[in-house]
Motif scaffolding. Structure first.
Motif, PDB file in Angstrom:
ATOM      1  N   VAL A  78      -3.561  11.334 -45.585  1.00 30.84           N
ATOM      2  CA  VAL A  78      -2.107  11.299 -45.720  1.00 30.84           C
ATOM      3  C   VAL A  78      -1.769  11.877 -47.084  1.00 30.84           C
ATOM      4  CG1 VAL A  78      -0.055   9.839 -45.881  1.00 30.84           C
ATOM      5  CG2 VAL A  78      -1.831   9.307 -44.206  1.00 30.84           C
ATOM      6  N   ASP A  79      -0.878  12.848 -47.094  1.00 29.57           N
ATOM      7  CA  ASP A  79      -0.424  13.463 -48.339  1.00 29.57           C
ATOM      8  C   ASP A  79       0.970  12.950 -48.684  1.00 29.57           C
ATOM      9  OD1 ASP A  79      -0.918  15.790 -50.372  1.00 29.57           O
ATOM     10  OD2 ASP A  79       1.133  16.081 -49.638  1.00 29.57           O
ATOM     11  N   ARG A  80       1.217  12.817 -49.957  1.00 32.72           N
ATOM     12  CA  ARG A  80       2.508  12.289 -50.413  1.00 32.72           C
ATOM     13  C   ARG A  80       3.668  13.169 -49.958  1.00 32.72           C
ATOM     14  NH1 ARG A  80       1.002  11.877 -54.971  1.00 32.72           N
ATOM     15  NH2 ARG A  80       0.530   9.641 -55.075  1.00 32.72           N
ATOM     16  N   ASP A  81       3.467  14.481 -49.905  1.00 33.05           N
ATOM     17  CA  ASP A  81       4.535  15.409 -49.544  1.00 33.05           C
ATOM     18  C   ASP A  81       4.490  15.848 -48.084  1.00 33.05           C
ATOM     19  OD1 ASP A  81       5.631  15.484 -52.149  1.00 33.05           O
ATOM     20  OD2 ASP A  81       4.067  16.900 -52.765  1.00 33.05           O
ATOM     21  N   PHE A  82       3.305  15.887 -47.474  1.00 34.18           N
ATOM     22  CA  PHE A  82       3.157  16.431 -46.126  1.00 34.18           C
ATOM     23  C   PHE A  82       2.923  15.376 -45.061  1.00 34.18           C
ATOM     24  CE2 PHE A  82       2.780  20.342 -48.379  1.00 34.18           C
ATOM     25  CZ  PHE A  82       3.077  21.344 -47.464  1.00 34.18           C
ATOM     26  N   GLY A  83       2.623  14.151 -45.447  1.00 26.95           N
ATOM     27  CA  GLY A  83       2.339  13.133 -44.458  1.00 26.95           C
ATOM     28  C   GLY A  83       0.945  13.293 -43.873  1.00 26.95           C
ATOM     29  N   PRO A  84       0.707  12.815 -42.642  1.00 25.61           N
ATOM     30  CA  PRO A  84      -0.629  12.894 -42.041  1.00 25.61           C
ATOM     31  C   PRO A  84      -1.052  14.337 -41.752  1.00 25.61           C
ATOM     32  CG  PRO A  84       0.755  11.255 -40.933  1.00 25.61           C
ATOM     33  CD  PRO A  84       1.654  12.045 -41.816  1.00 25.61           C
ATOM     34  N   PHE A  85      -2.339  14.613 -41.986  1.00 26.88           N
ATOM     35  CA  PHE A  85      -2.934  15.908 -41.660  1.00 26.88           C
ATOM     36  C   PHE A  85      -4.433  15.703 -41.545  1.00 26.88           C
ATOM     37  CE2 PHE A  85      -3.652  15.612 -46.153  1.00 26.88           C
ATOM     38  CZ  PHE A  85      -4.806  16.336 -46.393  1.00 26.88           C
ATOM     39  N   PHE A  86      -5.142  16.728 -41.079  1.00 23.53           N
ATOM     40  CA  PHE A  86      -6.604  16.636 -41.139  1.00 23.53           C
ATOM     41  C   PHE A  86      -7.189  17.979 -41.556  1.00 23.53           C
ATOM     42  CE2 PHE A  86      -6.419  17.954 -36.596  1.00 23.53           C
ATOM     43  CZ  PHE A  86      -7.385  18.943 -36.584  1.00 23.53           C
ATOM     44  N   LEU A  87      -8.356  17.885 -42.190  1.00 21.44           N
ATOM     45  CA  LEU A  87      -9.118  19.044 -42.645  1.00 21.44           C
ATOM     46  C   LEU A  87     -10.517  18.902 -42.074  1.00 21.44           C
ATOM     47  CD1 LEU A  87      -9.049  21.572 -44.494  1.00 21.44           C
ATOM     48  CD2 LEU A  87      -9.784  20.105 -46.367  1.00 21.44           C
ATOM     49  N   LYS A  88     -10.908  19.841 -41.216  1.00 18.12           N
ATOM     50  CA  LYS A  88     -12.218  19.774 -40.556  1.00 18.12           C
ATOM     51  C   LYS A  88     -13.168  20.779 -41.181  1.00 18.12           C
ATOM     52  CE  LYS A  88     -13.154  21.806 -36.604  1.00 18.12           C
ATOM     53  NZ  LYS A  88     -13.260  22.171 -35.172  1.00 18.12           N
ATOM     54  N   PHE A  89     -14.317  20.291 -41.675  1.00 21.42           N
ATOM     55  CA  PHE A  89     -15.331  21.157 -42.278  1.00 21.42           C
ATOM     56  C   PHE A  89     -16.533  21.267 -41.360  1.00 21.42           C
ATOM     57  CE2 PHE A  89     -13.245  20.349 -46.373  1.00 21.42           C
ATOM     58  CZ  PHE A  89     -13.321  21.616 -46.941  1.00 21.42           C
ATOM     59  N   CYS A  90     -17.011  22.487 -41.166  1.00 19.50           N
ATOM     60  CA  CYS A  90     -18.330  22.684 -40.571  1.00 19.50           C
ATOM     61  C   CYS A  90     -19.369  22.396 -41.645  1.00 19.50           C
ATOM     62  CB  CYS A  90     -18.471  24.106 -40.047  1.00 19.50           C
ATOM     63  SG  CYS A  90     -20.132  24.521 -39.454  1.00 19.50           S
ATOM     64  N   SER A  91     -20.397  21.640 -41.285  1.00 16.50           N
ATOM     65  CA  SER A  91     -21.388  21.238 -42.289  1.00 16.50           C
ATOM     66  C   SER A  91     -22.417  22.329 -42.567  1.00 16.50           C
ATOM     67  CB  SER A  91     -22.110  19.964 -41.825  1.00 16.50           C
ATOM     68  OG  SER A  91     -22.845  20.225 -40.631  1.00 16.50           O
ATOM     69  N   TYR A  92     -22.333  23.451 -41.859  1.00 12.95           N
ATOM     70  CA  TYR A  92     -23.330  24.509 -42.026  1.00 12.95           C
ATOM     71  C   TYR A  92     -22.671  25.742 -42.639  1.00 12.95           C
ATOM     72  CZ  TYR A  92     -27.760  26.841 -41.057  1.00 12.95           C
ATOM     73  OH  TYR A  92     -28.959  27.467 -41.197  1.00 12.95           O
ATOM     74  N   PHE A  93     -23.452  26.483 -43.402  1.00 14.22           N
ATOM     75  CA  PHE A  93     -23.000  27.701 -44.069  1.00 14.22           C
ATOM     76  C   PHE A  93     -22.400  28.673 -43.042  1.00 14.22           C
ATOM     77  CE2 PHE A  93     -23.491  31.842 -46.033  1.00 14.22           C
ATOM     78  CZ  PHE A  93     -23.167  31.598 -47.355  1.00 14.22           C
ATOM     79  N   PRO A  94     -21.237  29.295 -43.339  1.00  9.88           N
ATOM     80  CA  PRO A  94     -20.509  29.368 -44.614  1.00  9.88           C
ATOM     81  C   PRO A  94     -19.402  28.323 -44.779  1.00  9.88           C
ATOM     82  CG  PRO A  94     -19.636  31.029 -43.141  1.00  9.88           C
ATOM     83  CD  PRO A  94     -20.706  30.313 -42.384  1.00  9.88           C
ATOM     84  N   PHE A  95     -19.530  27.179 -44.088  1.00  9.63           N
ATOM     85  CA  PHE A  95     -18.646  26.025 -44.291  1.00  9.63           C
ATOM     86  C   PHE A  95     -17.178  26.363 -43.985  1.00  9.63           C
ATOM     87  CE2 PHE A  95     -22.153  25.817 -47.434  1.00  9.63           C
ATOM     88  CZ  PHE A  95     -22.866  24.780 -46.871  1.00  9.63           C
ATOM     89  N   ASN A  96     -16.953  27.030 -42.864  1.00  9.81           N
ATOM     90  CA  ASN A  96     -15.578  27.275 -42.452  1.00  9.81           C
ATOM     91  C   ASN A  96     -14.885  25.958 -42.120  1.00  9.81           C
ATOM     92  OD1 ASN A  96     -15.938  30.013 -42.718  1.00  9.81           O
ATOM     93  ND2 ASN A  96     -16.315  30.381 -40.558  1.00  9.81           N
ATOM     94  N   ALA A  97     -13.576  25.937 -42.268  1.00  9.49           N
ATOM     95  CA  ALA A  97     -12.813  24.709 -42.056  1.00  9.49           C
ATOM     96  C   ALA A  97     -11.551  25.014 -41.267  1.00  9.49           C
ATOM     97  CB  ALA A  97     -12.473  24.051 -43.394  1.00  9.49           C
ATOM     98  N   LYS A  98     -10.922  23.957 -40.768  1.00  8.15           N
ATOM     99  CA  LYS A  98      -9.640  24.044 -40.074  1.00  8.15           C
ATOM    100  C   LYS A  98      -8.689  23.045 -40.721  1.00  8.15           C
ATOM    101  CE  LYS A  98     -11.154  26.894 -36.846  1.00  8.15           C
ATOM    102  NZ  LYS A  98     -12.486  27.133 -37.456  1.00  8.15           N
ATOM    103  N   LEU A  99      -7.454  23.485 -40.930  1.00  8.11           N
ATOM    104  CA  LEU A  99      -6.419  22.620 -41.501  1.00  8.11           C
ATOM    105  C   LEU A  99      -5.313  22.471 -40.463  1.00  8.11           C
ATOM    106  CD1 LEU A  99      -5.011  21.111 -43.855  1.00  8.11           C
ATOM    107  CD2 LEU A  99      -4.117  23.335 -44.599  1.00  8.11           C
TER     108      LEU A  99
END
Length: 551
Positions: free
Chosen positions: A150-171
């Motif tokens: 939970v962010d003070r300005d944006f409220g609930p969100f999620f950030l998904k990280f792949c644990s393997y190189f090159p560690f791409n993520a989704k916001l």
């Protein structure tokens, strides 16, 4: 009083209208590490490893995973192992109810997913026969970490990280949650919908807040949480330019129209669904999105309209390539029109986040055009004087043109073409009119002369149905022209022709209520005539009596 048509609902019974970005699903990646040569350059030139291979990636994976799980343990954050088929949003809702802080990580979820990664493949030199490692892209089942926060300005969100190189993520974030957080911080009273705003003490400020959700603010959100969370790359890596960037995977642009009574929303969908089942056709999508659709692609790509019903609440879904426009009655309180763009390339726009303003214009314009088409289809009644003026010849100075007679078979293709041209932002040309007239009238395009097209353009212009775009050879359909075209074509096709088929006594193939009513009326009139002794036999007898007396 209950509204009778879409135009009345939209104009008189909408208490609050808000355009805002809804859900955004973003790709977070390091641009230089998305292809094989970039990986080789990272290890060879940046890290000084002469033989780039997957063996160099594994230590980075172990370090990142250890740092992430240590972060979870130190801050006493719940770690959830997602089960197959489990709805992650449901898990987030359960944890969020127990989360009492204004900002922070709610929980971290862990799931194995099929993810693109880079592996090492052994190859042999065709000249020497010696083996050497080669970096290739593969798909593998690896752990992904979902950081729900939970962010003070944006409220609930999620950030998904792949644990393997090159560690791409989704916001993933929600623009309506951002708007509600901003209203609360500014102490502006409001009442929330499940995903939106039902009431607001300052609607204009609410709209400005929604308009202010920019690419810069979204980028700042990512940078803030990358600083707070364990980072997959070292400070030296980031200093060398290996920093995360953002691209758009999916974005929803929503127009929310809050109604004064739930019954008006139900009425809206009853009329919209009945009248707009053809919105998914390529020619309609061309108008809504202002995109040229070549004929060869119309059979390959997806163009359709679907009616989806959940319980008793229907929704209208219109598809264009990878984009969907959805309309539904939200919580029986508001009309929600959403344009969801899943591939920015459908509109010739790049995926980088800085293209958000261009996509915003496309999304909200599509919403407005769809609502306008629906509104105009129900609000196109003409007065008697206007109707007669359109049917009569018209003159302006030395220019003259014949009337657009209501039942003239040559007029209806012309009016159908105007409906198609209505939403073209840059207008239409004479060649466009020739092409559509030929298709709508079943004639050969070559058989329609340029003089005939020029005459039809003058005819439409003098009647006020079109106007010329200044300094160009293009024309635009006027609001008046759109109403006339809708009224003439729909009245003729939906009332006059089927009504006459039922009324004429010679056409008795199908018994429909209107035909039965006409038959009953004819029978009743005949009975009344007989009762009044006005039959032809009686009339003949009455006329013969004077002649007998004269004899």
């Amino acid at each position: 009083m209950i509204a009778q048509n879409v135009a009345e609902i939209v104009s008189r019974h909408v208490k609050l209208t808000v355009d805002g970005i809804d859900r955004m699903y973003l790709n977070v990646y390091v641009p230089g590490l998305q292809y094989e040569l970039g990986i080789v350059r990272f290890f060879r030139e940046h890290r000084g490893q002469p033989l780039p291979s997957a063996a160099l990636m594994s230590p980075m994976t172990r370090t990142f995973v250890a740092a992430l799980e240590d972060f979870v343990a130190r801050h006493e954050i719940p770690l959830v192992q997602f089960e197959k088929g489990q709805r992650k949003d449901t898990v987030m809702a359960e944890h969020l109810r127990r989360f009492g802080r204004e900002e922070g990580v709610v929980f971290v979820g862990k799931a194995q997913e099929n993810t693109p990664v880079f592996r090492t493949e052994r190859r042999r030199s065709p000249k020497t026969g010696r083996a050497y490692p080669w970096i290739v892209r593969r798909s593998a089942m690896v752990n992904n970490y979902y950081i729900y926060a939970v962010d003070r300005d944006f409220g609930p969100f999620f950030l998904k990280f792949c644990s393997y190189f090159p560690f791409n993520a989704k916001l993933c974030l929600n623009g309506h949650e951002y708007a509600k957080r901003q209203l609360a911080q500014e102490r502006i009273a409001f009442e929330a919908l499940d995903n939106g705003v039902l009431k607001c003490a300052d609607p204009k400020r609410l709209q400005r807040i929604c308009d202010g959700l920019s690419a810069a603010k979204i980028d700042a959100l990512l940078r803030k949480w990358l600083r707070l969370l364990p980072h997959p790359f070292t400070a030296a890596d980031r200093k060398a330019g290996y920093r995360y960037d953002i691209s758009i995977l999916q974005v929803e642009f929503s127009t929310t129209q809050v109604l004064d009574r739930p019954v008006h929303g139900r009425l809206f969908f009853e009329q919209v669904i009945r009248e707009n089942l053809d919105l998914g056709r390529p020619e309609e999508m061309k108008l809504i999105f202002n995109r040229r659709i070549p004929r060869r692609r119309r059979t390959r790509e997806r163009f359709c309209t679907r009616i989806v019903t959940h319980g008793v609440t229907p929704s209208l879904n219109v598809y264009y390539k990878n984009t969907r426009i959805k309309q539904y009655h939200k919580e029986n309180r508001a009309l929600r029109t959403e344009t969801t763009i899943n591939n920015t390339y459908d509109f010739g726009i790049g995926k980088r986040l800085h293209n958000l303003p261009k996509l915003r214009e496309i999304g909200f314009t599509a919403n407005r055009r769809l609502l306008e088409v629906e509104r105009m289809s129900h609000d196109c009644i003409l007065s008697e004087d206007t109707f007669q003026a359109i049917n009569r010849p018209v003159a302006a100075g030395r220019q003259r043109a014949s009337g657009l007679r209501f039942a003239d078979q040559r007029v209806h293709p012309l009016l159908h073409a105007l409906i198609l041209f209505r939403q073209l932002a840059q207008g239409f040309r004479a060649a466009d009119l020739r092409q559509h007239l030929a298709a709508l009238s079943g004639a050969d395009e070559a058989s329609i002369s340029q003089g005939a097209i020029t005459y039809q353009l003058r005819r439409l212009r003098l009647h006020g149905l079109i106007e010329r775009v200044s300094s160009s050879f293009r024309y635009q359909v006027t609001d008046f022209g759109f109403r006339v075209a809708l009224f003439f074509t729909r009245t003729y096709n939906r009332i006059l022709r089927p009504g006459l088929a039922a009324a004429l006594p010679a056409l008795r193939a199908v018994k429909i209520p209107l035909q039965r009513a006409f038959n009953a009326l004819t029978t009743q009139i005949d009975t009344t005539i007989k009762q009044a002794q006005l039959t032809p036999q009686n009339l003949t007898h009455l006329h013969q009596v004077p002649s007998l007396k004269q004899g």
